[in-house]
Write an enzyme that holds these catalytic residues in place. Structure first.
Site, PDB file in Angstrom:
ATOM      1  N   HIS A   6     -55.397   7.072  17.782  1.00 34.77           N
ATOM      2  CA  HIS A   6     -54.303   7.956  18.177  1.00 34.77           C
ATOM      3  C   HIS A   6     -53.852   7.504  19.565  1.00 34.77           C
ATOM      4  O   HIS A   6     -54.649   6.955  20.330  1.00 34.77           O
ATOM      5  CB  HIS A   6     -54.752   9.412  18.282  1.00 34.77           C
ATOM      6  N   ASP A  37     -56.207   8.674  22.198  1.00 34.95           N
ATOM      7  CA  ASP A  37     -57.541   8.058  22.219  1.00 34.95           C
ATOM      8  C   ASP A  37     -57.573   6.884  23.188  1.00 34.95           C
ATOM      9  O   ASP A  37     -58.576   6.650  23.866  1.00 34.95           O
ATOM     10  CB  ASP A  37     -57.927   7.510  20.832  1.00 34.95           C
ATOM     11  N   GLU A  43     -51.196  11.858   5.488  1.00 34.21           N
ATOM     12  CA  GLU A  43     -52.583  12.261   5.241  1.00 34.21           C
ATOM     13  C   GLU A  43     -52.641  13.753   4.904  1.00 34.21           C
ATOM     14  O   GLU A  43     -52.434  14.597   5.766  1.00 34.21           O
ATOM     15  CB  GLU A  43     -53.440  11.970   6.462  1.00 34.21           C
ATOM     16  N   GLU A  85     -58.061  11.346   2.407  1.00 34.53           N
ATOM     17  CA  GLU A  85     -59.399  11.362   3.001  1.00 34.53           C
ATOM     18  C   GLU A  85     -60.360  12.063   2.052  1.00 34.53           C
ATOM     19  O   GLU A  85     -60.044  13.122   1.501  1.00 34.53           O
ATOM     20  CB  GLU A  85     -59.388  12.072   4.349  1.00 34.53           C
ATOM     21  N   ASP A 141     -64.468  20.879   7.136  1.00 36.85           N
ATOM     22  CA  ASP A 141     -64.365  19.417   7.088  1.00 36.85           C
ATOM     23  C   ASP A 141     -65.577  18.812   7.783  1.00 36.85           C
ATOM     24  O   ASP A 141     -65.661  18.786   9.006  1.00 36.85           O
ATOM     25  CB  ASP A 141     -63.072  18.999   7.796  1.00 36.85           C
TER      26      ASP A 141
END
Length: 388
Positions: free
Chosen positions: A54, A57, A181, A217, A255
């Site tokens: 990202h 990040d 996503e 995912e 998650d």
């Protein structure tokens, strides 16, 4: 087969995965922050092919232009020194409080405009670093209450955003595609485009649908109680599997982001079998979180475990497909018939064929066993290492 990964295996990791410090809603960080350069170096040593990120990040939110260029320069140097690649990048549109009601679908118009500019800026960097895929996870695009979000208007705004991004990428001549996503919930109570099916339907409404695919995912689809390999098969069938996030999940709950192979091992086996037999050529991208119980040694052990588990399952799946008994069992279950068109002779011949209806022996057909249990046990034997 060696279980030591090499760059040819195309394993990739997000900076945010091994870089997760263990902070959760109930506890503070248990590990120090990792320098992206250190992450690149350590993942290269483990045999990874590349890293993803990202924007925040790599470049802390609020950095000056000078600071931004310094972070990018160091990162580039690490990539050059290790041979690591950047196949994918994405935008953080969920951490800062400005995105509390979403980004592309925030009720506040100025927030939506800011989100688009933030994304475009990182698209430029992604293209500069050689990324071919740009992932979009709308973690804050949703609601907790019915009146808070006009979903039809929100989908209009979502479409508008992706159409603008597609226009930008095209105008700049970037060799870049988008991968949406899906996720059903968390952090929002309900998230827009919650599953692969929702995302595939949405993509067909976009101005340049060829630029958009999905980035499913493992844990996200399983949070919705869905069969992940089935979702991947449909994405492959549609030609829309542009990227994939691999991790582990144990049923319908929060998650978990376990390392790949942990959680539902049978599903992981069928997933690897599908990806390898279908000839998927994209990165095998791990989006997981090393448990907060682990120190940095445990972080790298967890990352290595993701790759090792994939390679073991790849070997087991190949042995399953090559086994003569499995091939006979597949025929006994009539998988070869499923691959044949139902009416290759056309509608006219189908309607004229008395054996298809008038003379069809439904009782005899109903009495035929499918031999699925034998086939499934052979798969279990291979998965558990009971067959060579």
């Amino acid at each position: 087969m060696s279980y030591q990964p090499t760059p040819e295996d195309r394993f990739t990791f997000g900076l945010w995965t091994v870089g997760w410090q263990g902070r959760d809603p109930f506890g503070d960080a248990t590990r120090r922050a990792l320098d992206p350069v250190e992450t690149v170096q350590r993942l290269a040593e483990l045999g990874a092919h590349g890293v993803t990120f990202h924007d925040d990040d790599l470049i802390p939110f609020g950095s000056s232009d000078t600071e931004r260029e310094s972070h990018i320069k160091r990162f580039r140097q690490a990539l050059d020194a290790t041979g690591m690649t950047v196949p994918m990048a994405t935008t953080n549109l969920f951490t800062h409080p400005v995105f509390k009601d979403g980004a592309f679908t925030a009720n506040d118009r100025d927030v939506r405009r800011y989100a688009l500019r933030k994304t475009i800026r990182n698209i430029d960097l992604a293209a500069e670093l050689g990324a071919k895929t740009y992932v979009a996870w709308g973690g804050r695009e949703g609601a907790e209450s019915g009146a808070a979000k006009d979903v039809r208007s929100a989908l209009d705004r979502m479409k508008e955003a992706f159409d603008l991004l597609g226009e930008y990428v095209t105008s700049q001549g970037y060799d870049l595609r988008f991968a949406i996503e899906p996720k059903p919930n968390e952090p929002r109570g309900d998230i827009l485009l919650p599953t692969v099916g929702h995302a595939l339907a949405f993509i067909e409404r976009l101005e340049r649908p060829e630029l958009y695919g999905v980035n499913p995912e493992v844990g996200h689809e399983q949070m919705a109680g869905l069969n992940f390999p089935h979702g991947i098969a449909q994405a492959l069938w549609a030609g829309k599997l542009f990227h994939i996030d691999l991790n582990g999940q144990s049923g319908i709950k929060y998650d978990q982001d376990l390392r790949f192979g942990a959680g539902d091992l049978r599903s992981a086996f069928w997933l690897v079998d599908l990806l390898e037999s279908a000839g998927y050529e994209g990165p095998r991208h791990f989006d997981f979180k090393p448990p907060r119980t682990e120190d940095l040694d445990g972080v790298w052990a967890s990352a290595a475990g993701c790759m090792r588990n994939y390679l073991i399952l790849k070997e087991r799946a190949a042995a399953f497909r090559a086994d003569p008994e499995v091939q006979a069992a597949l025929r006994a279950s009539r998988l070869d018939q499923l691959a044949q068109p139902t009416a290759a002779d056309g509608l006219e011949d189908l309607l004229a064929d008395r054996a298809a209806f008038e003379d069809f022996d439904v009782e005899a057909a109903a009495a035929r066993g499918m031999a699925f249990e034998r086939l499934d046990q052979l798969a279990m034997d291979h998965l558990l290492g009971a067959r060579g």
